[in-house]
Scaffold this motif. Structure first.
Motif, mmCIF file in Angstrom:
data_model
loop_
_atom_site.group_PDB
_atom_site.id
_atom_site.type_symbol
_atom_site.label_atom_id
_atom_site.label_comp_id
_atom_site.label_asym_id
_atom_site.label_seq_id
_atom_site.Cartn_x
_atom_site.Cartn_y
_atom_site.Cartn_z
ATOM 1 N N MET A 90 0.758 -1.297 -0.020
ATOM 2 C CA MET A 90 -0.082 0.050 -0.069
ATOM 3 C C MET A 90 1.040 1.220 -0.112
ATOM 4 S SD MET A 90 -3.308 -0.845 0.116
ATOM 5 C CE MET A 90 -4.166 0.572 0.786
ATOM 6 N N GLU B 110 0.861 5.753 -0.541
ATOM 7 C CA GLU B 110 -0.215 6.787 -0.021
ATOM 8 C C GLU B 110 -1.562 7.100 -0.899
ATOM 9 O OE1 GLU B 110 1.949 10.388 0.017
ATOM 10 O OE2 GLU B 110 3.386 9.888 1.617
ATOM 11 N N GLU C 32 -3.106 4.580 -2.605
ATOM 12 C CA GLU C 32 -4.248 3.627 -1.961
ATOM 13 C C GLU C 32 -4.595 3.568 -0.633
ATOM 14 O OE1 GLU C 32 -3.081 -0.383 -3.504
ATOM 15 O OE2 GLU C 32 -2.151 0.368 -5.282
ATOM 16 N N GLN C 33 -3.771 3.883 0.176
ATOM 17 C CA GLN C 33 -4.101 4.303 1.635
ATOM 18 C C GLN C 33 -5.072 5.199 1.640
ATOM 19 O OE1 GLN C 33 -2.893 1.972 4.194
ATOM 20 N NE2 GLN C 33 -4.679 2.716 5.027
ATOM 21 N N ASP D 165 -8.958 4.624 2.903
ATOM 22 C CA ASP D 165 -9.507 5.362 4.226
ATOM 23 C C ASP D 165 -10.676 6.123 3.913
ATOM 24 O OD1 ASP D 165 -7.085 4.723 5.689
ATOM 25 O OD2 ASP D 165 -5.931 6.361 5.520
ATOM 26 N N ASP E 159 -7.927 -1.956 0.639
ATOM 27 C CA ASP E 159 -6.814 -2.109 1.542
ATOM 28 C C ASP E 159 -6.228 -3.527 1.299
ATOM 29 O OD1 ASP E 159 -4.472 -2.164 3.234
ATOM 30 O OD2 ASP E 159 -5.651 -1.382 5.053
ATOM 31 N N SER F 176 -3.533 -5.008 1.721
ATOM 32 C CA SER F 176 -2.574 -5.490 2.768
ATOM 33 C C SER F 176 -3.218 -6.491 3.599
ATOM 34 C CB SER F 176 -1.815 -4.494 3.579
ATOM 35 O OG SER F 176 -2.817 -3.670 4.285
#
Length: 254
Positions: A178, A180, A182-183, A187, A193, A195
């Motif tokens: 992940m 920035e 995709e995070q 979010d 996510d 991961s």
């Protein structure tokens, strides 16, 4: 949609389109080279599924960019350094076992990612994912069955399947990274996510490989770079073939 979310969504849709068009092209390289007629047809159908998926993601990316580009510009007018696909997907066609193992690794991944993306707050991403979920169920069944047949088949097919797993395993780690972009989207309920999906993916793939009498490799090496534009030489060679007609006749429509 804020400017930051819009920019991230554009990047995200482009990445998903890149993944789909690259794998779709790799699959298409088997058409007329399959072990028998039914497999030629199957490969053509699976390839079209991925290319169709790429078109939907690229069309959305072009709308978000709003700079005159079309889906064709995203597919045919960017260099390898501009592509953001996973490295696993650009690896060469290889032999039949190699392609089927790569397909299994990717199919199980998408069988986990797409249902999550279908719940996205972004209606366009959710719609593409929902359509693709149905296709992926068939893809997983097909690649699983082939890996079973090859791994638990002849001595030669087993050897080639094990070799393919060993050669490709290190490229799978990147699928669950992940950054920035995709995070931010995860979010905000837009992206997935990934991961959080690695353990389930590893469990499902390991079960299939074990049933096929294939040894699951240790996580002893990993290669990354696709999401930041650092690719193997294989992608450049592939894009040369894929883009030659469009680049030779820019603006031509048929």
């Amino acid at each position: 949609m804020s400017d930051a979310i819009k920019a991230a969504t554009l990047e995200y849709a482009t990445r998903l389109g890149d993944d789909a068009v690259v794998l779709g092209h790799r699959i298409s390289e088997w058409v007329s080279y399959g072990p028998f007629l039914e497999e030629d047809i199957a490969y053509a159908n699976v390839s079209l599924d991925y290319v169709g998926r790429a078109r939907m993601f690229y069309t959305y990316a072009a709308e978000l960019a709003d700079d005159g580009r079309t889906e064709d510009d995203f597919a045919y007018m960017r260099s390898d350094r501009d592509y953001r696909n996973l490295l696993l997907l650009e690896m060469p066609r290889g032999d039949f076992a190699y392609s089927q193992v790569r397909q299994l690794l990717a199919d199980v991944y998408y069988s986990l990612v797409l249902p999550k993306l279908a719940q996205s707050k972004d209606e366009r991403l959710a719609a593409v994912a929902a359509k693709s979920v149905k296709e992926t169920k068939y893809h997983v069944r097909r690649s699983r069955d082939w890996v079973h047949r090859l791994g638990d088949g002849t001595e030669e097919s087993h050897k080639r399947t094990q070799k393919a797993v060993d050669q490709l395993w290190g490229y799978t780690h990147e699928m669950f990274d992940m950054d920035e972009t995709e995070q931010l989207l995860a979010d905000n309920g837009i992206g997935v996510d990934v991961s959080k999906l690695r353990d389930q993916w590893h469990k499902e793939v390991s079960a299939i490989l074990t049933e096929a009498t294939i040894t699951v490799p240790e996580d002893s090496w990993a290669v990354r770079g696709g999401r930041t534009g650092y690719h193997t030489e294989n992608l450049g060679h592939m894009l040369t073939q894929m883009q030659i007609v469009h680049r030779s006749h820019p603006g031509c429509q048929w």
